[in-house]
Design a protein around this motif. Structure first.
Motif, PDB file in Angstrom:
ATOM      1  N   ALA A 106       6.693   6.825  -1.639  1.00  0.00           N
ATOM      2  CA  ALA A 106       5.093   7.013  -1.879  1.00  0.00           C
ATOM      3  C   ALA A 106       5.088   8.237  -1.741  1.00  0.00           C
ATOM      4  O   ALA A 106       5.993   9.128  -1.431  1.00  0.00           O
ATOM      5  CB  ALA A 106       4.182   6.417  -1.187  1.00  0.00           C
ATOM      6  N   GLN A 107       4.060   9.017  -2.367  1.00  0.00           N
ATOM      7  CA  GLN A 107       3.616  10.554  -2.232  1.00  0.00           C
ATOM      8  C   GLN A 107       4.245  11.303  -3.455  1.00  0.00           C
ATOM      9  O   GLN A 107       5.430  11.506  -3.584  1.00  0.00           O
ATOM     10  CB  GLN A 107       4.093  11.163  -0.971  1.00  0.00           C
ATOM     11  N   THR A 108       3.044  11.402  -4.250  1.00  0.00           N
ATOM     12  CA  THR A 108       3.586  11.935  -5.563  1.00  0.00           C
ATOM     13  C   THR A 108       4.545  13.090  -5.718  1.00  0.00           C
ATOM     14  O   THR A 108       5.523  13.183  -6.341  1.00  0.00           O
ATOM     15  CB  THR A 108       2.285  12.361  -6.345  1.00  0.00           C
ATOM     16  N   ASN A 109       4.374  13.891  -4.848  1.00  0.00           N
ATOM     17  CA  ASN A 109       4.926  15.535  -5.121  1.00  0.00           C
ATOM     18  C   ASN A 109       6.587  15.011  -4.501  1.00  0.00           C
ATOM     19  O   ASN A 109       7.642  15.417  -5.080  1.00  0.00           O
ATOM     20  CB  ASN A 109       4.657  16.375  -4.106  1.00  0.00           C
ATOM     21  N   SER A 137      -4.088  11.335 -13.952  1.00  0.00           N
ATOM     22  CA  SER A 137      -3.748  11.911 -12.707  1.00  0.00           C
ATOM     23  C   SER A 137      -2.325  11.584 -12.044  1.00  0.00           C
ATOM     24  O   SER A 137      -1.349  11.989 -12.869  1.00  0.00           O
ATOM     25  CB  SER A 137      -4.870  11.109 -11.546  1.00  0.00           C
ATOM     26  N   ARG A 138      -2.176  11.034 -10.855  1.00  0.00           N
ATOM     27  CA  ARG A 138      -0.576  11.275 -10.372  1.00  0.00           C
ATOM     28  C   ARG A 138       0.069  10.115 -10.958  1.00  0.00           C
ATOM     29  O   ARG A 138       1.485  10.515 -11.091  1.00  0.00           O
ATOM     30  CB  ARG A 138      -0.853  10.919  -8.889  1.00  0.00           C
ATOM     31  N   GLY A 139      -0.353   9.087 -11.500  1.00  0.00           N
ATOM     32  CA  GLY A 139       0.655   7.982 -12.035  1.00  0.00           C
ATOM     33  C   GLY A 139       1.066   8.709 -13.449  1.00  0.00           C
ATOM     34  O   GLY A 139       2.299   8.384 -13.465  1.00  0.00           O
ATOM     35  N   GLN A 185      -1.728   3.989  -0.827  1.00  0.00           N
ATOM     36  CA  GLN A 185      -2.007   4.580  -1.885  1.00  0.00           C
ATOM     37  C   GLN A 185      -0.845   4.478  -3.249  1.00  0.00           C
ATOM     38  O   GLN A 185       0.283   4.231  -2.829  1.00  0.00           O
ATOM     39  CB  GLN A 185      -2.297   6.149  -1.688  1.00  0.00           C
ATOM     40  N   LEU A 186      -1.411   4.856  -4.418  1.00  0.00           N
ATOM     41  CA  LEU A 186      -0.302   4.827  -5.481  1.00  0.00           C
ATOM     42  C   LEU A 186      -0.412   6.364  -5.854  1.00  0.00           C
ATOM     43  O   LEU A 186      -1.254   6.996  -5.819  1.00  0.00           O
ATOM     44  CB  LEU A 186      -0.948   4.062  -6.612  1.00  0.00           C
ATOM     45  N   PRO A 187       0.783   6.750  -6.628  1.00  0.00           N
ATOM     46  CA  PRO A 187       1.899   5.894  -7.283  1.00  0.00           C
ATOM     47  C   PRO A 187       2.817   5.426  -6.099  1.00  0.00           C
ATOM     48  O   PRO A 187       2.940   6.251  -5.126  1.00  0.00           O
ATOM     49  CB  PRO A 187       2.342   6.677  -8.382  1.00  0.00           C
ATOM     50  N   ASP A 202      -6.690  -6.022  -8.296  1.00  0.00           N
ATOM     51  CA  ASP A 202      -5.600  -6.592  -7.452  1.00  0.00           C
ATOM     52  C   ASP A 202      -5.214  -5.673  -6.432  1.00  0.00           C
ATOM     53  O   ASP A 202      -4.656  -5.839  -5.513  1.00  0.00           O
ATOM     54  CB  ASP A 202      -4.506  -6.939  -8.465  1.00  0.00           C
ATOM     55  N   TRP A 203      -5.759  -4.170  -6.503  1.00  0.00           N
ATOM     56  CA  TRP A 203      -5.562  -3.148  -5.495  1.00  0.00           C
ATOM     57  C   TRP A 203      -5.902  -3.432  -4.222  1.00  0.00           C
ATOM     58  O   TRP A 203      -4.957  -3.324  -3.514  1.00  0.00           O
ATOM     59  CB  TRP A 203      -6.194  -1.910  -6.130  1.00  0.00           C
ATOM     60  N   PRO A 204      -6.770  -4.104  -3.909  1.00  0.00           N
ATOM     61  CA  PRO A 204      -7.419  -4.103  -2.497  1.00  0.00           C
ATOM     62  C   PRO A 204      -6.347  -5.064  -1.701  1.00  0.00           C
ATOM     63  O   PRO A 204      -5.969  -4.678  -0.599  1.00  0.00           O
ATOM     64  CB  PRO A 204      -8.769  -4.787  -2.419  1.00  0.00           C
ATOM     65  N   MET A 208      -3.175  -5.327  -2.461  1.00  0.00           N
ATOM     66  CA  MET A 208      -2.071  -4.740  -2.244  1.00  0.00           C
ATOM     67  C   MET A 208      -1.935  -3.379  -1.633  1.00  0.00           C
ATOM     68  O   MET A 208      -0.807  -3.007  -0.937  1.00  0.00           O
ATOM     69  CB  MET A 208      -1.639  -4.278  -3.757  1.00  0.00           C
ATOM     70  N   LYS A 209      -2.990  -2.807  -1.179  1.00  0.00           N
ATOM     71  CA  LYS A 209      -3.394  -1.571  -0.658  1.00  0.00           C
ATOM     72  C   LYS A 209      -2.266  -1.698   0.727  1.00  0.00           C
ATOM     73  O   LYS A 209      -1.515  -0.717   0.951  1.00  0.00           O
ATOM     74  CB  LYS A 209      -4.651  -1.212  -0.439  1.00  0.00           C
ATOM     75  N   GLU A 210      -2.516  -2.409   1.567  1.00  0.00           N
ATOM     76  CA  GLU A 210      -2.114  -2.348   2.898  1.00  0.00           C
ATOM     77  C   GLU A 210      -0.436  -2.689   2.941  1.00  0.00           C
ATOM     78  O   GLU A 210       0.090  -2.698   4.047  1.00  0.00           O
ATOM     79  CB  GLU A 210      -2.513  -3.656   3.806  1.00  0.00           C
ATOM     80  N   THR A 250       4.903   2.010 -10.093  1.00  0.00           N
ATOM     81  CA  THR A 250       3.631   1.381  -9.928  1.00  0.00           C
ATOM     82  C   THR A 250       2.550   2.191  -9.824  1.00  0.00           C
ATOM     83  O   THR A 250       2.385   3.183  -9.071  1.00  0.00           O
ATOM     84  CB  THR A 250       3.711   0.332  -8.663  1.00  0.00           C
ATOM     85  N   TYR A 251       1.373   2.074 -10.742  1.00  0.00           N
ATOM     86  CA  TYR A 251       0.174   2.843 -10.584  1.00  0.00           C
ATOM     87  C   TYR A 251      -0.798   2.031 -11.213  1.00  0.00           C
ATOM     88  O   TYR A 251      -0.545   1.014 -11.970  1.00  0.00           O
ATOM     89  CB  TYR A 251       0.461   4.114 -11.347  1.00  0.00           C
ATOM     90  N   PHE A 252      -2.062   2.471 -11.539  1.00  0.00           N
ATOM     91  CA  PHE A 252      -3.209   1.896 -12.153  1.00  0.00           C
ATOM     92  C   PHE A 252      -2.855   1.855 -13.637  1.00  0.00           C
ATOM     93  O   PHE A 252      -2.130   2.782 -14.052  1.00  0.00           O
ATOM     94  CB  PHE A 252      -4.640   2.581 -11.729  1.00  0.00           C
TER      95      PHE A 252
END
Ligand SMILES: N[C@@H](CCC(=O)N[C@@H](CS)C(=O)NCC(=O)O)C(=O)O
Length: 203
Positions: free
Chosen positions: A64-67, A14-16, A51-53, A39-41, A43-45, A7-9
């Protein structure tokens, strides 16, 4: 087993995009869940760190956390070193890319003249230094970070260079990293990777 869901924008950035390319280089078919900014606000909580991804894999809570996501993909699919010290060396470079984002991202929210001044300062100091340290740590025979095989670290370096290469970041020259041949070689090798080419040719 259902396929993993990323899931990403809805943007190839970037990270996605890093995770998308890593999954394709790893040969993993995935559900490319792209959410709308509107739709993000709401979903954020609901996400682990706001954060995404996010990567969802059967039997596990969303990761979560890209690395962390990239290292998991890399370990499971042979695109991150098995040797623990070499893996840590790759993870150090992955963190170096996150340090670049931490330096540049605050300027995205600025407006001129503050943005112009902040970015000119980055061009004068932080960005060339970042490139110099990246270059210094790409020590193998190339073209990738660790020789002739693409790993998740290479996707991260690719996205770092690509961020500016299109010339779309005001006040930061597209050529900002062109004086670093090993870094540029990693960028180009990922761009030319058959799985990456197939991803962008998918239509
Ligand atoms: N440390 C996190 C940072 C993630 C991050 O900043 N994601 C951005 C998109 S690249 C985001 O979710 N922005 C929306 C927000 O923070 O509300 C990671 O490495 O995944």
């Amino acid at each position: 087993m259902t396929r993993p869901k990323l899931t990403y924008f809805d943007a190839a950035m970037s990270r996605g995009e890093e995770v998308r390319l890593a999954l394709r280089i790893a040969g993993v078919d995935f559900d490319d869940n792209r959410i709308k900014r509107d739709d993000w606000p709401a979903m954020k909580e609901t996400t682990p760190y706001g954060q995404l991804p996010l990567l969802e894999i059967d039997g596990h809570a969303p990761l979560a956390q890209t690395n962390a996501i990239l290292v998991l993909i890399g370990r499971r699919h042979g695109v991150h070193p098995a040797d623990d010290f070499e893996a840590a060396r790759h993870e150090g470079m992955m963190q170096h890319v996150e340090d670049l984002r931490a330096a540049v991202s605050p300027t995205i929210r600025m407006v001129d003249p503050e943005r112009k001044a902040a970015r000119e300062a980055l061009v004068a100091g932080t960005l060339p230094a970042w490139g110099r340290f990246a270059e210094r740590n790409i020590t193998g025979a190339g073209p990738f970070f660790a020789g002739d095989k693409a790993n998740v670290v290479d996707v991260k370096l690719h996205m770092a260079v690509r961020w500016f290469l299109g010339g779309n970041v005001d006040y930061i020259p597209a050529t900002i990293f062109s004086g670093f041949p090993r870094l540029m070689a990693v960028h180009d090798a990922v761009r030319e990777h058959p799985a990456v080419k197939a991803w962008y040719a998918r239509g």
